[in-house]
Design an enzyme around this catalytic site. Structure first.
Site, PDB file in Angstrom:
ATOM      1  N   LYS A 112      37.777  34.750  41.383  1.00  0.00           N
ATOM      2  CA  LYS A 112      38.657  33.748  41.596  1.00  0.00           C
ATOM      3  C   LYS A 112      38.773  32.351  40.942  1.00  0.00           C
ATOM      4  O   LYS A 112      39.789  31.836  40.580  1.00  0.00           O
ATOM      5  CB  LYS A 112      39.181  33.538  43.142  1.00  0.00           C
ATOM      6  CG  LYS A 112      39.405  34.656  43.851  1.00  0.00           C
ATOM      7  CD  LYS A 112      39.922  34.567  45.212  1.00  0.00           C
ATOM      8  CE  LYS A 112      40.686  35.784  45.683  1.00  0.00           C
ATOM      9  NZ  LYS A 112      41.160  35.771  47.123  1.00  0.00           N
ATOM     10  N   LYS A 195      41.581  45.983  42.532  1.00  0.00           N
ATOM     11  CA  LYS A 195      41.821  46.119  44.044  1.00  0.00           C
ATOM     12  C   LYS A 195      43.491  45.678  44.104  1.00  0.00           C
ATOM     13  O   LYS A 195      43.742  44.721  43.427  1.00  0.00           O
ATOM     14  CB  LYS A 195      41.068  45.203  44.818  1.00  0.00           C
ATOM     15  CG  LYS A 195      41.651  44.317  45.886  1.00  0.00           C
ATOM     16  CD  LYS A 195      40.322  43.655  46.624  1.00  0.00           C
ATOM     17  CE  LYS A 195      40.922  42.336  47.046  1.00  0.00           C
ATOM     18  NZ  LYS A 195      41.978  42.405  48.077  1.00  0.00           N
ATOM     19  N   LYS A 198      47.323  40.481  47.328  1.00  0.00           N
ATOM     20  CA  LYS A 198      48.314  39.976  47.632  1.00  0.00           C
ATOM     21  C   LYS A 198      48.860  38.681  46.497  1.00  0.00           C
ATOM     22  O   LYS A 198      49.646  38.255  46.219  1.00  0.00           O
ATOM     23  CB  LYS A 198      47.844  39.048  48.879  1.00  0.00           C
ATOM     24  CG  LYS A 198      48.072  39.963  50.141  1.00  0.00           C
ATOM     25  CD  LYS A 198      48.350  38.679  51.190  1.00  0.00           C
ATOM     26  CE  LYS A 198      47.401  39.131  52.627  1.00  0.00           C
ATOM     27  NZ  LYS A 198      46.023  38.448  52.505  1.00  0.00           N
TER      28      LYS A 198
END
Ligand code: AQP
Length: 332
Positions: A112, A195, A198
């Site tokens: 991230k 993956k 969201k």
């Protein structure tokens, strides 16, 4: 009866199919036989930039999604993390025994933060696995049902619990991960090497739990497939393996049964049946989700009740923790 804890970040209006398959469906079955705490971990959603105007709305929507997925607030304790301040209090104690080296190894942090320049990354993104450990340990939970992406954080949590116990005396059960063999990592529809996520900026990476039938059909028909035509789970067929995992989770047949059923058929038939199975599965979710949101007073009442139960349990733990670390005045 084991004590179970798990949480979901309200980083979107509703969760995606991966959240349901990797986590929620197991929460629903675990609540039958265990004492369960399920939490909308709103403080975790502050680890990336957030909009204060939508934060609390999303938390309530996420809570509604959990009920619509089958979490029964009469049976399980359902609450918002920020309404139980013991999570952040315990997090500080654990921060003081967590090590920089172990936090720096967390792959989610590396992923991230990869695209950001160092100074733009909030410290929360680095520290949140410790808050996650506090979430679970505040309830002295034994079992943590999560998707595969949380495996490393669970390992860290176990190390922290074990270190605390060795340093200050037996205080926490060392929680065990519950990661199912099937569906623990649902991949993106448009890129099966990543993956389902969201926060992705690619809208076709996922199916939202409240997607309408036409959108579901469009997303499934546009999902990438592998070379060849066989409908078979295999390492060199990551896209079809992922679609098979999704179909099996929502349709109830095993992957092997699906492989047999679609032997000799093409991707077109398979995708169109999968889309219909998904539509059938998501329809009742959407109806129930809207019904719950139509009665905000009742939802608030449920969340208030959940927070009361959670606070009581977490306060009990904090009394023990404060004593163990030596914060209690001898005269009191
Ligand atoms: N793709 C996935 N497959 C299976 N399980 C998954 N989970 C998340 N993505 C998948 C599991 O869902 C639970 C709740 O996840 P979360 O809201 O805490 O967020 P996350 O794991 O960081 O992933 P998301 O949902 O894609 O959110 P963002 O983009 O905000 O990070 C967890 O048990 C998780 O393992």
């Amino acid at each position: 009866m084991s004590r179970v804890f798990s949480g979901v970040k309200p980083t979107a209006d509703v969760p995606h199919l991966g959240n349901y398959i990797g986590a929620f469906r197991h929460w629903v079955s675990l609540q039958e036989q265990h004492e369960c705490f399920f939490c909308v971990v709103d403080l975790h959603s502050l680890t990336v930039p957030w909009d204060p105007k939508t934060l609390s709305l999303r938390s309530r929507q996420t809570a509604a999604s959990l009920i619509a997925s089958g979490i029964d607030p009469e049976r399980s304790t359902l609450f918002l993390q920020s309404e139980v301040p013991e999570h952040t209090e315990l997090s500080w104690f654990l921060t003081c025994i967590a090590r920089m080296g172990e936090l720096s190894r967390m792959t989610q942090f590396k992923d991230k933060s990869r695209n950001d320049k160092g100074e733009a990354i909030g410290t929360g993104l680095y520290m949140y696995p410790v808050l996650m450990a506090a979430d679970v340990l505040a309830y002295r939970a034994d079992l943590v049902p999560v998707g595969d992406d949380q495996r490393q954080h669970l390992e860290l949590m176990r190390n922290i619990a074990d270190r605390f116990n060795r340093t200050f005396g037996e205080t926490f059960p060392v929680p065990a991960p519950f990661i199912a063999e099937a569906g623990a990592r649902i991949m993106s529809l448009d890129d099966p090497s990543r993956k389902m996520d969201k926060s992705s900026s690619r809208p076709n990476n996922l199916v939202w739990m409240n997607d309408k039938p036409d959108i579901v059909r469009k997303k499934i028909s546009g999902a990438v497939t592998d070379s060849g035509t066989e409908i078979k789970r295999a390492e060199d067929k990551p896209a079809i393996s992922n679609l098979l995992a999704i179909y099996s989770a929502v349709g109830g047949s095993s992957v092997e049964q699906l492989e047999q059923e679609y032997a000799g058929k093409g991707y077109g038939d398979f995708k169109s049946d999968l889309a219909e199975a998904l539509v059938e599965f998501l329809d009742p979710f959407r109806a129930r989700y809207e019904e719950i949101l139509d009665d905000p007073a009742q939802l608030d009442k449920l969340l208030d009740g959940g927070a009361d139960v959670a606070r009581e349990a977490a306060r009990e733990t904090m009394k023990i923790v404060r004593e163990a670390v030596g914060l209690r005045r001898p005269s009191r």
